[in-house]
Write a protein that holds these residues in place. Structure first.
Motif, mmCIF file in Angstrom:
data_model
loop_
_atom_site.group_PDB
_atom_site.id
_atom_site.type_symbol
_atom_site.label_atom_id
_atom_site.label_comp_id
_atom_site.label_asym_id
_atom_site.label_seq_id
_atom_site.Cartn_x
_atom_site.Cartn_y
_atom_site.Cartn_z
ATOM 1 N N ALA A 156 -6.570 6.044 21.335
ATOM 2 C CA ALA A 156 -6.125 4.854 20.606
ATOM 3 C C ALA A 156 -7.051 4.578 19.421
ATOM 4 O O ALA A 156 -6.590 4.253 18.315
ATOM 5 C CB ALA A 156 -6.071 3.653 21.546
ATOM 6 N N LYS A 157 -8.371 4.721 19.627
ATOM 7 C CA LYS A 157 -9.334 4.531 18.537
ATOM 8 C C LYS A 157 -9.155 5.604 17.465
ATOM 9 O O LYS A 157 -9.205 5.328 16.263
ATOM 10 C CB LYS A 157 -10.762 4.580 19.086
ATOM 11 N N PHE A 158 -8.952 6.850 17.908
ATOM 12 C CA PHE A 158 -8.785 7.970 16.983
ATOM 13 C C PHE A 158 -7.544 7.790 16.109
ATOM 14 O O PHE A 158 -7.594 7.980 14.889
ATOM 15 C CB PHE A 158 -8.692 9.267 17.778
ATOM 16 N N LEU A 159 -6.433 7.439 16.721
ATOM 17 C CA LEU A 159 -5.188 7.287 15.969
ATOM 18 C C LEU A 159 -5.283 6.168 14.936
ATOM 19 O O LEU A 159 -4.722 6.266 13.847
ATOM 20 C CB LEU A 159 -4.023 7.030 16.936
ATOM 21 N N TYR A 160 -6.012 5.111 15.288
ATOM 22 C CA TYR A 160 -6.170 4.021 14.327
ATOM 23 C C TYR A 160 -7.082 4.428 13.174
ATOM 24 O O TYR A 160 -6.786 4.154 12.003
ATOM 25 C CB TYR A 160 -6.731 2.776 15.011
ATOM 26 N N SER A 161 -8.183 5.123 13.479
ATOM 27 C CA SER A 161 -9.142 5.480 12.429
ATOM 28 C C SER A 161 -8.603 6.570 11.519
ATOM 29 O O SER A 161 -8.845 6.550 10.310
ATOM 30 C CB SER A 161 -10.464 5.940 13.051
ATOM 31 N N LEU A 162 -7.853 7.517 12.057
ATOM 32 C CA LEU A 162 -7.386 8.645 11.246
ATOM 33 C C LEU A 162 -5.996 8.431 10.665
ATOM 34 O O LEU A 162 -5.743 8.785 9.514
ATOM 35 C CB LEU A 162 -7.392 9.929 12.075
ATOM 36 N N ARG A 163 -5.090 7.835 11.445
ATOM 37 C CA ARG A 163 -3.692 7.728 11.020
ATOM 38 C C ARG A 163 -3.265 6.294 10.770
ATOM 39 O O ARG A 163 -2.116 6.054 10.408
ATOM 40 C CB ARG A 163 -2.773 8.358 12.081
ATOM 41 N N GLY A 164 -4.162 5.318 10.993
ATOM 42 C CA GLY A 164 -3.796 3.924 10.790
ATOM 43 C C GLY A 164 -2.743 3.450 11.769
ATOM 44 O O GLY A 164 -2.024 2.478 11.514
ATOM 45 N N LEU A 165 -2.651 4.121 12.909
ATOM 46 C CA LEU A 165 -1.618 3.821 13.904
ATOM 47 C C LEU A 165 -2.190 2.873 14.950
ATOM 48 O O LEU A 165 -3.183 3.181 15.610
ATOM 49 C CB LEU A 165 -1.125 5.124 14.543
ATOM 50 N N GLU A 166 -1.571 1.725 15.106
ATOM 51 C CA GLU A 166 -2.030 0.706 16.050
ATOM 52 C C GLU A 166 -1.249 0.808 17.357
ATOM 53 O O GLU A 166 -0.019 0.715 17.352
ATOM 54 C CB GLU A 166 -1.848 -0.683 15.447
ATOM 55 N N CYS A 167 -1.980 1.018 18.439
ATOM 56 C CA CYS A 167 -1.347 1.060 19.751
ATOM 57 C C CYS A 167 -2.398 0.763 20.805
ATOM 58 O O CYS A 167 -3.602 0.873 20.562
ATOM 59 C CB CYS A 167 -0.703 2.424 20.019
ATOM 60 N N GLY A 168 -1.958 0.373 21.987
ATOM 61 C CA GLY A 168 -2.860 0.162 23.105
ATOM 62 C C GLY A 168 -2.961 1.426 23.944
ATOM 63 O O GLY A 168 -2.052 2.270 23.928
ATOM 64 N N ALA A 169 -4.065 1.571 24.655
ATOM 65 C CA ALA A 169 -4.249 2.752 25.493
ATOM 66 C C ALA A 169 -3.127 2.881 26.523
ATOM 67 O O ALA A 169 -2.752 3.999 26.903
ATOM 68 C CB ALA A 169 -5.609 2.680 26.194
ATOM 69 N N GLU A 170 -2.576 1.750 26.963
ATOM 70 C CA GLU A 170 -1.522 1.791 27.981
ATOM 71 C C GLU A 170 -0.226 2.396 27.440
ATOM 72 O O GLU A 170 0.658 2.789 28.212
ATOM 73 C CB GLU A 170 -1.250 0.387 28.529
ATOM 74 N N GLN A 171 -0.102 2.490 26.111
ATOM 75 C CA GLN A 171 1.095 3.077 25.512
ATOM 76 C C GLN A 171 1.013 4.590 25.370
ATOM 77 O O GLN A 171 1.985 5.233 24.975
ATOM 78 C CB GLN A 171 1.335 2.473 24.114
#
Length: 474
Positions: A156-171
Motif C-alpha cells: 500500500a505504501k509502495f503503490l502510493y509513493s510510486l503510482r500515486g494509488l491510494e488504497c488500504g492494505a485490506e484491499q
C-alpha cells in the motif's frame, strides 16, 4: 513421525520441463541424498502447492506417479509417506528416471523479463534470514488466505509513493501471478458479468487465462474505447502503457471509460504490468486512482500488478487491489478456488521492501534498463532503420518495430522473417501474433530489451538485418 519438510529444498522454475517432472526429480534427489528416510511423511498436496506457488494438481500428479512407481505410499487418512522398500538403498543409477525428449536446440529471444543477473542476492538473503528467524505460526499453517498482512501494508505504501494509488492494505490480495489474479477476478465477478472483453492486440496469455467466449476491443491511436454492450461486462485493459503497442490511453479515451463506469455499465481490470520503470517524464495516473473522483466508478475498477517484472520471474507473486465492496466476495472466491500464492516467500519480500532494498533495486534497474534501451536503439538505427520505424519508449521493457511501407505490403515477409530467424536460433515475437486476426494486423516485431544481453542484441539485430537484406535486396 517427523516431517522432512525442513530438509527438503523444493522449487519450481519456468523452464521447458513440466512442473510435475521438476518436482518428481527433486523428491527422488532427496531420497538419493538421504535427506529423507523410509516412513518420513511428506507435506499434503495443498500445503506443498501453496509453498511452491503452483496448482494443487501439479503436486497430486507428482505424488500419484511416485506412488505408482513404488517410491511413495499413500496411507488413508494419514497422508503420503516415503516407501519402506529397498528403493531407498538403491544406488543413484538404479532409481527410476522420467522419460524425456531429446534435448532441443537452444533458442534465444528478445526477453522483456527482469534481468536477474544484477539481482541483489545478498540483500535478499538477509531478508530471508530475518524473516525466518522467528516465523509467524500463521504462515506455517497457511492461514493468510489473502496474503501476509505486513507485505500488504508495504505494498500500500509502495503503490502510493510510486503510482500515486491510494488504497488500504485490506484491499490488497496477493496472488500467484497475473494468470491467477485474472482467474480469481473472473470467478468472483461471474454473478455480475455476462461478457468479457480484452484489447486487440494484447498479451496472448491474457486471452488464455480467461474462460468463456471473449470479445475484443480494437486499440486505436488513443487507446481502446469501452464496449457499447448494455449487458453486464468486464474488460481487461492496459491504459497506462498498452501492450504491445506501448501507447498510453489519451485523456479523451480515459474520460469515456470513466464516464461509462460512472453509469455502472461495466467493470475494468487494469493491468499495470511494467510501469515501475519510467525513464522520462511523469507517470500516467492509474485508472483505479482516477476513478476515485467519480461517483460509482471507484467501485468498478480492479488494479493488477506483479513482482515478476520488478524482481524475478520465479517469484510468482502478483497482487490485486480491489474496491472495498468486493473484499469479502474475493475472499469467498479464494476459499472456493483454493489458495495458490506461496506464503513462505511473502515475509521475506515484506522485509525486503521495509528495509529499503526493494526501492534501491528499482532505482538501479531503472538506470540499467534505460542503458539497455539506448544500446538497442543505437543498433536499430545502425542496422534496421531502412525497413522499420519505431518510437523510443519513455518507459517499459520493450520496443515495438513497425515495418515501413512498401515492405509491410509484402504478404510473405512475416513468415519468411520468423522462419529465417529460427534457423539462426532466434525466436521472434511478431506483432501480428498479438492480434485476434493476424491477417488484418500491422506487421512488426516486439523486441524486449530488459533481460537481453548486449552481445545477444547485436547478434540478433544482425540476423534480422541479414534476413531482410536477403529478402528484399537479393
Amino acid at each position: 513421525m517427523m516431517s522432512p519438510i525442513a530438509s527438503l529444498t523444493l522449487s519450481i522454475s519456468d523452464n521447458a520441463t513440466p512442473y510435475y517432472l521438476q518436482l518428481r526429480e527433486q523428491i527422488l534427489a532427496a531420497i538419493r541424498e538421504k535427506r529423507v528416510s523410509p516412513e518420513d511423511k511428506l507435506p499434503s498436496s495443498r500445503s506443498l502447492a501453496n509453498m511452491l506457488g503452483v496448482s494443487r494438481s501439479v503436486v497430486t500428479q507428482t505424488y500419484d506417479q511416485l506412488v505408482a512407481e513404488g517410491v511413495l505410499v499413500s496411507k488413508p487418512k494419514r497422508g503420503i509417506f516415503i516407501a519402506n522398500t529397498s528403493l531407498i538403498t538403491m544406488p543413484l543409477e538404479s532409481l527410476p528416471e522420467a522419460k524425456s525428449a531429446e534435448p532441443e536446440k537452444t533458442v534465444g529471444y528478445f526477453d522483456s523479463s527482469a534481468d536477474h543477473s544484477v539481482f541483489p542476492h545478498k540483500a535478499w538473503a538477509a531478508s530471508m534470514r530475518r524473516a525466518w528467524l522467528n516465523p509467524d505460526p500463521k504462515i506455517l499453517m497457511g492461514n493468510y488466505r489473502l496474503g501476509f498482512p505486513q507485505l500488504k501494508e508495504q505494498l500500500a505504501k509502495f503503490l502510493y509513493s510510486l503510482r500515486g494509488l491510494e488504497c488500504g492494505a485490506e484491499q490488497i490480495i496477493i496472488t500467484a501471478g497475473n494468470r491467477d489474479a485474472l482467474q480469481l477476478l473472473q470467478h468472483m465477478l461471474k454473478k455480475h458479468v455476462n461478457q468479457w472483453y480484452t484489447e486487440n492486440p494484447t498479451y496472448p496469455p491474457i486471452n488464455a487465462s480467461l474462460t468463456g467466449q471473449l470479445e475484443h476491443l480494437d486499440v486505436q491511436l488513443g487507446g481502446a474505447l469501452p464496449p457499447e454492450n448494455t449487458s453486464p461486462w468486464a474488460a481487461v485493459i492496459t491504459p497506462c502503457r498498452q501492450y504491445p503497442l506501448g501507447i498510453s490511453y489519451s485523456s479523451q479515451c480515459r474520460e469515456k471509460w470513466l464516464q461509462t463506469l460512472s453509469e455502472k455499465q461495466g467493470f475494468v481490470i487494469e493491468d499495470d504490468y511494467d510501469n515501475e520503470f519510467i525513464f522520462h517524464g511523469r507517470p500516467v495516473t492509474t485508472l483505479f486512482q482516477a476513478a476515485k473522483h467519480r461517483v460509482s466508478a471507484e467501485e468498478r475498477v480492479f488494479y493488477v500488478g506483479s513482482f515478476s517484472k520488478t524482481l524475478f520471474r520465479g517469484l510468482r507473486l502478483s497482487y490485486v487491489v480491489v474496491p472495498k465492496a468486493f473484499v469479502k466476495p474475493v475472499l469467498e472466491s479464494q476459499k472456493q478456488l483454493g489458495q495458490s500464492a506461496s506464503l513462505p516467500m511473502q515475509p521475506a519480500l515484506s522485509d525486503f521492501m521495509a528495509s529499503g532494498a526493494f526501492y534501491r533495486h528499482l532505482n538501479k534497474m531503472r538506470r540499467h534498463y534505460r542503458m539497455k534501451r539506448d544500446y538497442l536503439e543505437s543498433l536499430l538505427n545502425a542496422h534496421l532503420s531502412q525497413w522499420f520505424e519505431w518510437e523510443k519508449p519513455t518507459a517499459g521493457m520493450h520496443i515495438l518495430l513497425r515495418l515501413k511501407t512498401p515492405y509491410a505490403d509484402d504478404p510473405e515477409i512475416s513468415g519468411f522473417l520468423k522462419s529465417y530467424a529460427m534457423t539462426q536460433g532466434l525466436q521472434l515475437s511478431l506483432l501480428e501474433d498479438h492480434y485476434v486476426d493476424p491477417m488484418l494486423a500491422t506487421k512488426g516485431i516486439v523486441l524486449g530489451f530488459s533481460n537481453t544481453s548486449e552481445n545477444d542484441m547485436e547478434c540478433w539485430v544482425n540476423v534480422i538485418s541479414q534476413c531482410l537484406g536477403c529478402y528484399f535486396d537479393g
